[in-house]
Design a protein around this motif. Structure first.
Motif, PDB file in Angstrom:
ATOM      1  N   ALA A  14     -21.339  13.483  20.303  1.00 12.97           N
ATOM      2  CA  ALA A  14     -20.429  14.149  21.236  1.00 12.97           C
ATOM      3  C   ALA A  14     -21.035  14.098  22.633  1.00 12.97           C
ATOM      4  CB  ALA A  14     -20.223  15.602  20.830  1.00 12.97           C
ATOM      5  N   VAL A  57     -25.399  12.505  25.390  1.00 12.80           N
ATOM      6  CA  VAL A  57     -24.781  12.566  24.066  1.00 12.80           C
ATOM      7  C   VAL A  57     -25.655  13.405  23.142  1.00 12.80           C
ATOM      8  CG1 VAL A  57     -23.463  10.415  24.227  1.00 12.80           C
ATOM      9  CG2 VAL A  57     -25.841  10.342  23.424  1.00 12.80           C
ATOM     10  N   GLN A 103     -19.086   8.182  19.722  1.00 17.11           N
ATOM     11  CA  GLN A 103     -18.291   9.370  19.418  1.00 17.11           C
ATOM     12  C   GLN A 103     -17.597   9.230  18.060  1.00 17.11           C
ATOM     13  OE1 GLN A 103     -16.481   9.370  23.491  1.00 17.11           O
ATOM     14  NE2 GLN A 103     -16.808  11.576  23.315  1.00 17.11           N
TER      15      GLN A 103
END
Length: 122
Positions: free
Chosen positions: A32, A40, A27
């Motif tokens: 994200a 992700v 991250q």
């Protein structure tokens, strides 16, 4: 409307104590969590369509070798990549490893900062 932080949802059998910090590191590198926390996602930007497609092929080669495949969307100057594991459902070490492979490959393919990729038009 209140906003909330999505928490990672690790697949059954995964070591959350290990994957938690790995996920946080991703991250910090621009990845994200998807809305359900089970994968992700990241968008990579390139100066040419050819470089974007070459990046896709780089990912495809490794994902075929590892038998773990992402969902990818190719645009003229960018590629969206989404990693998740379907069996068992959730985020796994395979997703983390392949996300790292994407970051390494993007560097080799000449990825650029958001807003600097090729756009349609004159």
């Amino acid at each position: 409307m209140a906003s909330y932080k999505v928490e990672p949802s690790f697949a059954e059998g995964e070591d959350a104590a290990q994957l938690g910090p790995d996920t946080e590191t991703l991250q910090q590198q621009g990845w994200a969590l998807d809305p359900d926390g089970m994968g992700v996602t990241k968008t990579f930007y390139f100066k040419s369509y050819f470089k974007a497609v070459s990046f896709v092929n780089l990912i495809a080669s490794e994902s075929s070798a590892k038998k773990h495949h992402p969902t990818m969307t190719v645009r003229i100057g960018s590629v969206d990549v989404h990693w998740t594991t379907h069996r068992p459902r959730g985020l796994t070490q395979k997703d983390i490893a392949m996300a790292r492979h994407c970051d390494n490959g993007a560097g080799l393919m000449g990825a650029v900062e958001p807003g600097h990729g090729l756009k349609c038009g004159p």
